[in-house]
Design a protein around this motif. Structure first.
Motif, mmCIF file in Angstrom:
data_model
loop_
_atom_site.group_PDB
_atom_site.id
_atom_site.type_symbol
_atom_site.label_atom_id
_atom_site.label_comp_id
_atom_site.label_asym_id
_atom_site.label_seq_id
_atom_site.Cartn_x
_atom_site.Cartn_y
_atom_site.Cartn_z
ATOM 1 N N LYS A 559 19.217 22.760 -29.676
ATOM 2 C CA LYS A 559 19.774 21.459 -30.008
ATOM 3 C C LYS A 559 19.048 20.403 -29.182
ATOM 4 C CE LYS A 559 24.282 23.651 -30.636
ATOM 5 N NZ LYS A 559 25.661 23.741 -30.106
ATOM 6 N N SER A 560 18.693 19.284 -29.840
ATOM 7 C CA SER A 560 17.924 18.261 -29.140
ATOM 8 C C SER A 560 18.436 16.876 -29.498
ATOM 9 C CB SER A 560 16.437 18.372 -29.497
ATOM 10 O OG SER A 560 16.244 18.127 -30.871
ATOM 11 N N GLN A 561 18.123 15.935 -28.588
ATOM 12 C CA GLN A 561 18.529 14.542 -28.792
ATOM 13 C C GLN A 561 17.515 13.648 -28.079
ATOM 14 O OE1 GLN A 561 22.811 13.219 -28.576
ATOM 15 N NE2 GLN A 561 22.107 12.245 -26.719
ATOM 16 N N VAL A 562 16.930 12.708 -28.840
ATOM 17 C CA VAL A 562 15.958 11.784 -28.266
ATOM 18 C C VAL A 562 16.457 10.365 -28.531
ATOM 19 C CG1 VAL A 562 13.534 11.092 -28.176
ATOM 20 C CG2 VAL A 562 14.140 13.439 -28.824
ATOM 21 N N VAL A 563 16.523 9.539 -27.488
ATOM 22 C CA VAL A 563 17.124 8.209 -27.585
ATOM 23 C C VAL A 563 16.081 7.136 -27.259
ATOM 24 C CG1 VAL A 563 18.938 6.672 -26.737
ATOM 25 C CG2 VAL A 563 19.378 9.149 -26.944
ATOM 26 N N TYR A 564 16.028 6.105 -28.107
ATOM 27 C CA TYR A 564 15.112 4.974 -27.914
ATOM 28 C C TYR A 564 15.909 3.672 -27.859
ATOM 29 C CZ TYR A 564 11.278 8.095 -29.233
ATOM 30 O OH TYR A 564 10.381 9.130 -29.290
ATOM 31 N N ASN A 565 15.432 2.733 -27.055
ATOM 32 C CA ASN A 565 16.007 1.382 -27.006
ATOM 33 C C ASN A 565 15.151 0.485 -27.889
ATOM 34 O OD1 ASN A 565 17.176 -1.040 -26.425
ATOM 35 N ND2 ASN A 565 16.857 -0.943 -24.214
ATOM 36 N N LEU A 566 15.717 -0.039 -28.985
ATOM 37 C CA LEU A 566 14.956 -0.829 -29.954
ATOM 38 C C LEU A 566 15.059 -2.331 -29.726
ATOM 39 C CD1 LEU A 566 15.736 1.044 -33.303
ATOM 40 C CD2 LEU A 566 14.116 1.615 -31.498
ATOM 41 N N ASN A 567 16.071 -2.769 -29.001
ATOM 42 C CA ASN A 567 16.268 -4.202 -28.739
ATOM 43 C C ASN A 567 16.370 -5.028 -30.018
ATOM 44 O OD1 ASN A 567 16.145 -4.007 -25.855
ATOM 45 N ND2 ASN A 567 13.929 -3.752 -26.031
ATOM 46 N N GLY A 568 16.794 -4.400 -31.097
ATOM 47 C CA GLY A 568 17.018 -5.127 -32.340
ATOM 48 C C GLY A 568 15.783 -5.696 -32.994
ATOM 49 N N GLN A 569 14.592 -5.178 -32.635
ATOM 50 C CA GLN A 569 13.357 -5.830 -33.106
ATOM 51 C C GLN A 569 12.732 -5.169 -34.329
ATOM 52 O OE1 GLN A 569 9.998 -5.462 -30.403
ATOM 53 N NE2 GLN A 569 10.844 -3.593 -29.507
ATOM 54 N N TYR A 570 13.282 -4.019 -34.788
ATOM 55 C CA TYR A 570 12.668 -3.306 -35.903
ATOM 56 C C TYR A 570 13.492 -3.433 -37.178
ATOM 57 C CZ TYR A 570 9.691 -1.167 -32.367
ATOM 58 O OH TYR A 570 8.785 -0.962 -31.359
ATOM 59 N N VAL A 621 17.084 -0.066 -39.646
ATOM 60 C CA VAL A 621 17.549 -0.187 -38.257
ATOM 61 C C VAL A 621 17.574 -1.661 -37.859
ATOM 62 C CG1 VAL A 621 16.854 2.130 -37.521
ATOM 63 C CG2 VAL A 621 15.196 0.240 -37.404
ATOM 64 N N ALA A 622 17.751 -2.530 -38.848
ATOM 65 C CA ALA A 622 17.818 -3.973 -38.563
ATOM 66 C C ALA A 622 18.946 -4.249 -37.586
ATOM 67 C CB ALA A 622 18.030 -4.739 -39.864
ATOM 68 N N ASN A 623 18.626 -4.971 -36.514
ATOM 69 C CA ASN A 623 19.580 -5.362 -35.469
ATOM 70 C C ASN A 623 20.115 -4.187 -34.661
ATOM 71 O OD1 ASN A 623 19.484 -8.160 -36.271
ATOM 72 N ND2 ASN A 623 20.828 -7.613 -37.998
ATOM 73 N N VAL A 624 19.549 -3.003 -34.832
ATOM 74 C CA VAL A 624 19.982 -1.832 -34.060
ATOM 75 C C VAL A 624 19.327 -1.868 -32.678
ATOM 76 C CG1 VAL A 624 19.767 0.680 -33.861
ATOM 77 C CG2 VAL A 624 20.450 -0.358 -36.034
ATOM 78 N N ASN A 625 20.137 -1.600 -31.660
ATOM 79 C CA ASN A 625 19.628 -1.567 -30.290
ATOM 80 C C ASN A 625 19.297 -0.155 -29.825
ATOM 81 O OD1 ASN A 625 19.742 -4.403 -29.553
ATOM 82 N ND2 ASN A 625 21.959 -4.186 -29.720
#
Length: 790
Positions: A559-570, A621-625
């Motif tokens: 089981k895996s989980q990878v987390v990114y911070n997008l800052n709402g820019q994509y 992922v609009a506005n997703v952080n």
């Protein structure tokens, strides 16, 4: 000369006289090399590595009698030491010939294989006389070689004598490579000695006649070798008869000799050798491909029963040189074979010398991501082997930047092959014949060429893809089309006078900007086994799903989980997901792929097995952080759950206007500048510097076609700081002829304005700058951070 070279030369002469060994040292017309070739780039790795490589390669020039200084420049740390014991006594009695290092650094020698590969960089670094001296030495030695008739010596020392230990070594590709590389030097320099020198001419003819009479035992027109090696791959355990690197090199030698004869005006014999080259390639295509294995044959050998057997296994240089020398089909067979080469090297890394061929190979075939991967591998190695530094130089200029010369016809060709890691690159003082050029690529859709000095040049600006038009200095021009090594290109020919500059861009819709997630830093990455891999599968090999190979992506074990911070820019996230092919025969495996945006599930693959079709992920992922990529075990444990997020990308919702292509521009002073002020400085408004935007001057109009594809236009506007408190302008935005924004009067040093205009359904955008009603003096106007939103 290097420091103290002249003093050293005097001391050597004095020593010779006192020892009764007077030697008449011939005067030299060649000084130790120096070069003003420079490279700047948006990639710090590329820029720093190029500078290191340039300096190291120049330090290997032995066109000086101070060999100790040269030893020190390549890393000798022993005072007065590090000399090669096999040749050290000759320095007191013989002068050095023009040359540069081309062997292990503990051997004071140059080898023909190395110099053939280093020669392009030798020219770029202003070592033309050294290259000519060495290649002519090889040719002259081959023309009079009773031990191995018509074979060039494998190595020479820096006095021009056959090297002590391995001068009679034979590897079959190299006699042919010398012909090709000598012709390429003619293209770089335009110097007719490369096609007229008697020793070289004799060598060119001998290789295709007398040499082949001795090296074609089975009389099929393909060079073979039974005494030593038919290949550059120095695996003596398998005795090859014919090899892929040899037949590829033989083909290019025929092509090159035909061109040499043509340049000499011998059209009849040029046609003969063109036909011979075509016949060899046709023979290769008919006999060097295995339908059963679906792969090119990389070599032939004789089995115990003296049956000639073709090999389709991985063969190092055997394999690499076939597409490198362009003898393969330049179509689907080549494309598949390039993937085979790439995957084979990932699984079984090569030595550094063989690895230096990989960027060259993949760049020439437009496989930019693969080429860059191996380019980075070579740059990061900082290996001391001489070929490394030389090849970093040529793989950057010839490969990444696609600069190809035709000095005899005052022509230069360019094609950009940039990747995400290299948003722009500029090479200054590229020498082609008597011309000094600056070449700059901004992405793969814009190239600038300046002819700093020399005669007028014809510039063929090439871009991958099919375009009806290209934009030349702001004007739309019909494009021509052809294939470049199997890939479609569009191009225009542009005359560039001495001292002038030209800009060519690709027209049309601006491409989506995207980031590969494997190029980003994650916030966290967890997996129940091993580690999360970037651009490799769980086992460290290439990512592969249902037979398709990927060079980019991330892989983990459930089981895996990878987390990114997008800052709402994509705007969106895309990927192809599935269980990697490497578990096809390793037992049960089940995985569920899930994508979460700010805690909300955006995608669920359902249970996937190794035989499941690859699934495409494409979610907003609009506005997703926070983006979270999850792979679960499907509920039956984690055995063999190797989960791939292949080609995983984050897509921006906007595009910089300065990366687009206006349909028309007018400006009151100079020209509209992309990403710079009108005076070619960084865009700067009230102390803030902006990397992207348009620099112009009142009165100006810049018009773009929108084709109803965009929803919004934004910018920061003002008078550039370069004029201080001076300048008065008005910024206006027109959408389909209707004014939608007016800044009012703006002055130098004043606060910038912010533009935000609706473009829904619009066909045309016009950006206007007026002079504020007084005059246009100092009216340097910036449209900074200019963006179009979808």
């Amino acid at each position: 000369m290097l420091p103290n070279a002249k003093k050293a030369k005097s001391l050597l002469m004095l020593f010779s006289l006192s020892a009764g060994l007077f030697t008449s040292f011939p005067s030299k017309s060649v000084e130790a090399a120096s070069s003003n070739l420079t490279l700047t780039s948006g990639s710090k790795l590329l820029q720093d590595s190029f500078e290191w490589a340039k300096n190291r390669a120049l330090g290997m020039d032995v066109t000086t009698d101070n060999i100790q200084a040269v030893r020190e420049s390549i890393g000798c740390m022993q005072a007065g030491g590090c000399e090669d014991p096999r040749v050290k006594d000759k320095y007191a009695v013989k002068p050095l010939i023009p040359a540069y290092w081309g062997s292990y650094t503990n051997r004071e020698a140059f080898c023909d294989r190395d110099i053939a590969h280093q020669s392009a960089a030798g020219h770029l670094l202003n070592m033309d006389e050294q290259t000519f001296s060495m290649l002519r030495t090889f040719a002259k030695g081959a023309n009079n070689n009773p031990a191995n008739p018509y074979w060039p010596k494998w190595s020479y020392d820096f006095m021009g004598d056959p090297y002590y230990m391995d001068s009679d070594w034979r590897e079959l590709p190299v006699p042919f490579e010398i012909v090709q590389k000598a012709y390429e030097q003619y293209l770089w320099t335009g110097d007719t000695k490369w096609i007229n020198d008697p020793e070289l001419l004799t060598y060119y003819e001998n290789i295709h006649t007398n040499f082949m009479n001795l090296q074609d035992e089975d009389h099929n027109g393909v060079a073979d070798e039974t005494k030593q090696l038919a290949t550059y791959w120095e695996d003596v355990n398998l005795k090859l008869f014919e090899a892929g690197d040899s037949i590829g090199s033989q083909y290019q030698a025929l092509v090159s000799y035909a061109k040499i004869l043509e340049a000499r005006g011998d059209m009849a014999n040029a046609a003969v050798y063109e036909q011979k080259a075509a016949a060899l390639r046709n023979y290769f295509e008919a006999n060097w491909y295995s339908d059963a294995d679906g792969r090119y044959i990389r070599a032939f050998h004789y089995d115990a029963n003296h049956n000639k057997v073709g090999l389709t296994s991985w063969g190092h240089e055997n394999s690499i040189f076939m597409p490198l020398k362009l003898i393969t089909d330049q179509g689907p067979k080549t494309a598949e074979y390039l993937n085979f080469i790439h995957q084979s090297v990932v699984q079984q890394p090569l030595g550094i010398e063989a690895t230096t061929y990989l960027p060259e190979l993949f760049y020439m075939h437009g496989e930019n991501d693969k080429a860059w991967q191996w380019h980075v591998n070579v740059m990061n190695s900082r290996n001391t082997y001489p070929e490394v530094s030389f090849m970093i130089v040529s793989n950057t200029i010839n490969g990444l930047m696609g600069v190809r010369p035709d000095a005899p016809n005052h022509t230069v060709y360019t094609v950009p092959r940039l990747v995400n890691d290299v948003p722009w690159v500029q090479a200054d003082h590229v020498r082609i014949g008597g011309n000094d050029l600056t070449v700059r690529h901004d992405g793969n859709n814009k190239t600038t060429l300046k002819n700093n000095a020399g005669e007028s040049m014809t510039w063929e600006a090439q871009f991958y893809g099919n375009y009806n038009e290209l934009i030349v200095n702001g004007n739309r021009v019909p494009a021509s089309h052809k294939d470049l090594n199997g890939k479609a290109i569009s191009y225009v020919s542009v005359p560039v006078q001495s001292g002038s500059e030209a800009i060519v861009k690709v027209p049309g819709v601006i491409s989506n900007f995207s980031d590969y997630v494997s190029d980003l830093n994650w916030v966290s990455a967890t997996t129940d086994s091993g580690v999360v891999q970037k651009d490799k599968n769980y086992g460290g090999n290439l990512i592969k799903l249902n037979g398709k190979t990927y060079t980019k992506g991330i892989s983990a074990h459930a089981k895996s989980q990878v987390v990114y911070n997008l800052n709402g820019q994509y705007q969106s996230f895309t990927a192809e997901v599935g269980i990697d092919d490497d578990v096809q025969d390793q037992g049960p495996s089940t995985v569920v792929f899930q994508v979460y945006g700010d805690g909300v599930k955006l995608f669920d693959s359902g249970v996937m097995t190794p035989t499941s079709p690859t699934q495409l992920v494409n979610v907003s992922v609009a506005n997703v952080n926070e983006l979270k990529l999850v792979a679960t075990d499907g509920g039956d444990g984690i055995n063999s759950d190797h989960a791939d997020w292949a080609d995983a990308k984050l897509i921006y919702p906007w595009h910089y206007v300065s990366d687009g292509y206006p349909i028309s521009t007018t400006v009151g002073y100079r020209t509209v500048a992309d990403d710079k002020s009108v005076d070619q400085h960084p865009l700067k408004l009230q102390g803030t510097t902006y990397g992207k935007g348009l620099g112009t001057h009142a009165n100006s109009e810049i018009v773009y076609e929108l084709n109803g594809q965009y929803k919004r236009f934004t910018s920061i506007v003002g008078v550039d700081d370069e004029v201080g408190p001076y300048g008065t302008v008005v910024f206006q935005v027109f959408v389909d002829g209707v004014k939608q924004y007016d800044s009012g009067l703006m002055v130098g040093g004043g606060s910038p304005g912010k533009v935000d205009v609706d473009l829904s359904g619009a066909s045309q955008l016009k950006l206007v700058v007026t002079d504020g009603g007084d005059n246009m003096t100092n009216d340097h106007a910036d449209w900074a951070e200019v963006k179009l939103y979808r």
